[in-house]
Scaffold this motif. Structure first.
Motif, PDB file in Angstrom:
ATOM      1  N   THR A  91       0.702  -1.122   0.201  1.00 53.18           N
ATOM      2  CA  THR A  91      -0.020   0.098  -0.048  1.00 53.18           C
ATOM      3  C   THR A  91       1.122   1.341   0.001  1.00 53.18           C
ATOM      4  N   LEU A  92       0.694   2.156  -0.959  1.00 54.78           N
ATOM      5  CA  LEU A  92       1.464   3.337  -1.031  1.00 54.78           C
ATOM      6  C   LEU A  92       0.629   4.428  -0.105  1.00 54.78           C
ATOM      7  N   ILE A  93       1.454   4.641   1.002  1.00 57.00           N
ATOM      8  CA  ILE A  93       1.016   5.506   1.848  1.00 57.00           C
ATOM      9  C   ILE A  93       1.409   7.143   1.990  1.00 57.00           C
ATOM     10  N   GLN A  94       2.805   7.411   1.235  1.00 54.28           N
ATOM     11  CA  GLN A  94       3.037   8.736   1.367  1.00 54.28           C
ATOM     12  C   GLN A  94       4.206   8.849   0.034  1.00 54.28           C
ATOM     13  N   VAL A  95       4.110  10.014  -0.620  1.00 56.98           N
ATOM     14  CA  VAL A  95       4.809  10.339  -1.765  1.00 56.98           C
ATOM     15  C   VAL A  95       5.412  11.872  -1.345  1.00 56.98           C
ATOM     16  N   ILE A  96       7.004  11.988  -1.579  1.00 57.29           N
ATOM     17  CA  ILE A  96       7.491  13.157  -1.405  1.00 57.29           C
ATOM     18  C   ILE A  96       8.195  13.476  -2.588  1.00 57.29           C
ATOM     19  N   GLN A  97       7.982  14.781  -3.346  1.00 59.57           N
ATOM     20  CA  GLN A  97       8.777  15.302  -4.518  1.00 59.57           C
ATOM     21  C   GLN A  97       9.370  16.579  -4.499  1.00 59.57           C
ATOM     22  N   PHE A  98      10.225  16.716  -5.289  1.00 57.67           N
ATOM     23  CA  PHE A  98      10.902  18.168  -5.136  1.00 57.67           C
ATOM     24  C   PHE A  98      11.579  18.382  -6.618  1.00 57.67           C
ATOM     25  N   SER A  99      11.327  19.430  -7.020  1.00 60.66           N
ATOM     26  CA  SER A  99      11.843  19.805  -8.109  1.00 60.66           C
ATOM     27  C   SER A  99      12.194  21.403  -8.068  1.00 60.66           C
ATOM     28  N   PRO A 100      12.825  22.215  -8.994  1.00 64.80           N
ATOM     29  CA  PRO A 100      13.022  23.593  -8.795  1.00 64.80           C
ATOM     30  C   PRO A 100      11.795  24.298  -9.171  1.00 64.80           C
ATOM     31  N   GLN A 101      10.625  23.740  -9.775  1.00 70.27           N
ATOM     32  CA  GLN A 101       9.527  24.153 -10.097  1.00 70.27           C
ATOM     33  C   GLN A 101       8.383  23.854  -8.966  1.00 70.27           C
ATOM     34  N   ALA A 102       8.676  22.800  -8.055  1.00 70.91           N
ATOM     35  CA  ALA A 102       7.435  22.542  -7.368  1.00 70.91           C
ATOM     36  C   ALA A 102       7.929  21.693  -6.176  1.00 70.91           C
ATOM     37  N   ALA A 103       7.394  21.652  -5.073  1.00 72.30           N
ATOM     38  CA  ALA A 103       7.808  20.673  -3.888  1.00 72.30           C
ATOM     39  C   ALA A 103       6.614  20.108  -3.312  1.00 72.30           C
ATOM     40  N   GLN A 104       6.245  18.903  -3.368  1.00 73.72           N
ATOM     41  CA  GLN A 104       5.141  18.378  -2.836  1.00 73.72           C
ATOM     42  C   GLN A 104       5.030  17.293  -2.183  1.00 73.72           C
ATOM     43  N   SER A 105       4.095  16.968  -1.443  1.00 66.98           N
ATOM     44  CA  SER A 105       3.815  15.644  -0.651  1.00 66.98           C
ATOM     45  C   SER A 105       2.426  15.156  -0.901  1.00 66.98           C
ATOM     46  N   TRP A 106       2.267  13.924  -0.959  1.00 64.79           N
ATOM     47  CA  TRP A 106       1.005  13.491  -0.948  1.00 64.79           C
ATOM     48  C   TRP A 106       0.968  12.091  -0.034  1.00 64.79           C
ATOM     49  N   SER A 107      -0.355  12.125   0.784  1.00 64.01           N
ATOM     50  CA  SER A 107      -0.540  10.968   1.589  1.00 64.01           C
ATOM     51  C   SER A 107      -2.129  10.570   1.220  1.00 64.01           C
ATOM     52  N   ALA A 108      -2.359   9.290   1.757  1.00 58.82           N
ATOM     53  CA  ALA A 108      -3.754   8.745   1.399  1.00 58.82           C
ATOM     54  C   ALA A 108      -4.784   9.696   2.272  1.00 58.82           C
ATOM     55  N   GLN A 109      -4.240  10.112   3.401  1.00 54.41           N
ATOM     56  CA  GLN A 109      -5.100  11.184   4.057  1.00 54.41           C
ATOM     57  C   GLN A 109      -5.342  12.419   3.965  1.00 54.41           C
ATOM     58  N   ARG A 110      -4.222  12.883   3.472  1.00 50.06           N
ATOM     59  CA  ARG A 110      -4.307  14.212   2.764  1.00 50.06           C
ATOM     60  C   ARG A 110      -4.390  14.821   1.505  1.00 50.06           C
ATOM     61  N   GLY A 111      -4.115  13.680   0.470  1.00 53.15           N
ATOM     62  CA  GLY A 111      -3.905  14.326  -0.657  1.00 53.15           C
ATOM     63  C   GLY A 111      -2.851  14.777  -1.036  1.00 53.15           C
ATOM     64  N   THR A 112      -2.657  15.821  -2.213  1.00 49.22           N
ATOM     65  CA  THR A 112      -1.386  16.535  -2.401  1.00 49.22           C
ATOM     66  C   THR A 112      -1.508  17.675  -1.915  1.00 49.22           C
ATOM     67  N   GLN A 113      -0.231  18.021  -1.131  1.00 45.19           N
ATOM     68  CA  GLN A 113      -0.151  19.440  -0.730  1.00 45.19           C
ATOM     69  C   GLN A 113       1.322  19.796  -0.922  1.00 45.19           C
ATOM     70  N   PRO A 114       1.463  21.310  -0.855  1.00 47.95           N
ATOM     71  CA  PRO A 114       2.725  21.807  -0.900  1.00 47.95           C
ATOM     72  C   PRO A 114       3.639  21.408   0.088  1.00 47.95           C
ATOM     73  N   LEU A 115       4.980  21.279  -0.213  1.00 48.74           N
ATOM     74  CA  LEU A 115       5.807  20.869   0.845  1.00 48.74           C
ATOM     75  C   LEU A 115       6.274  21.962   1.563  1.00 48.74           C
ATOM     76  N   GLY A 116       6.537  21.938   2.765  1.00 49.26           N
ATOM     77  CA  GLY A 116       7.175  22.899   3.614  1.00 49.26           C
ATOM     78  C   GLY A 116       8.548  23.302   3.037  1.00 49.26           C
ATOM     79  N   ALA A 117       8.897  24.619   3.129  1.00 49.87           N
ATOM     80  CA  ALA A 117       9.900  25.133   2.926  1.00 49.87           C
ATOM     81  C   ALA A 117      11.429  24.546   3.296  1.00 49.87           C
ATOM     82  N   GLU A 118      11.343  24.215   4.619  1.00 50.05           N
ATOM     83  CA  GLU A 118      12.450  23.740   5.231  1.00 50.05           C
ATOM     84  C   GLU A 118      12.704  22.258   4.805  1.00 50.05           C
ATOM     85  N   LEU A 119      11.726  21.289   4.609  1.00 47.70           N
ATOM     86  CA  LEU A 119      11.996  20.178   4.227  1.00 47.70           C
ATOM     87  C   LEU A 119      12.295  20.058   2.585  1.00 47.70           C
TER      88      LEU A 119
END
Length: 241
Positions: A91-119
């Motif tokens: 079961t996929l539970i979380q995805v974290i992705q970074f590029s110079p254009q966008a930094a995002q995270s996804w989880s089954a509970q919250r869907g896709t959200q912007p990634l915090g600047a520090e992370l």
């Protein structure tokens, strides 16, 4: 739970010339970085364009195994893009992705959200840290400082602090120039990584085991099941769930 970024500082103990072991007397930071690059693959490491690995990640609580996840990581060095997928079983539970254009995270509970600047910054820094940060050797470094013989966790070796594209790390090498440990400060605190089980993949020497310590306490262990050097990473790789 702390996020393992493979991703993912310094402890000055005195004069490098005074503390360096006999094999390292007179060695400069740049020379040691070039030696490490050669030990980890030389030209093959220089030609590292993309990287993919599948690993198991076991977290620890008070020194005892707590939970095990499957982690798949993808890195495109030229595009400064990386992605980390966490699975509990199948079961996929979380995805974290970074590029110079966008930094995002996804989880089954919250869907896709912007990634915090520090992370997001921690993830970008990881492109210039870890074993694959050695692909640069002594080139393109904003700063490199030989810091003498030190012990990180239970490993002793010669250390070099480097700053590259704003990312700072302290590498610890053995007498053959192989990376055995690393120390960084990031948004989650001080992290020490001890590397082991080095194996050659397409001419690149890769640690297949890593123990991670947070402020001196073991919090995770990663074991690579498969490592791929320069795999094709098409648009589908970077699609969010």
């Amino acid at each position: 739970m702390r996020l393992f970024t493979l991703l993912n500082i310094w402890w000055l103990v005195g004069s490098a010339l005074c503390l360096a072991p006999a094999w390292a007397q007179g060695v400069s930071a740049g020379t040691l970085l070039e030696r490490a690059k050669a030990a980890h693959g030389g030209a093959a490491l220089s030609n590292l364009r993309t990287y993919q690995e599948t690993a198991t990640l076991t977290t620890f609580q008070v020194g005892q195994p707590e939970h095990t996840l499957s982690v798949v990581s993808y890195v495109d060095f030229k595009a400064e893009r990386l992605r980390i997928e966490y699975r509990d079983g199948r079961t996929l539970i979380q995805v974290i992705q970074f590029s110079p254009q966008a930094a995002q995270s996804w989880s089954a509970q919250r869907g896709t959200q912007p990634l915090g600047a520090e992370l997001a910054q921690d993830l970008r820094n990881g492109l210039y840290q870890n074993w694959y940060g050695l692909r640069l050797g002594s080139k393109g470094r904003q700063e490199m400082q030989l810091e003498g013989e030190q012990t990180f966790a239970d490993v002793t070796g010669l250390t070099v602090r480097v700053r590259t594209q704003g990312a700072t790390t302290t590498y610890l090498f053995d007498s053959q120039g192989r990376l055995r440990a690393e120390r960084t400060d990031n948004s989650q605190g001080r992290t020490t990584v001890v590397y082991g089980d080095l194996k050659s993949v397409e001419g690149v020497l890769i640690p297949f085991q890593a123990r991670l310590y947070a402020n001196g306490a073991l919090f995770a262990e990663a074991k690579i099941k498969e490592a791929r050097v320069n795999p094709p990473l098409g648009p589908a790789t970077w699609k969010m769930p």
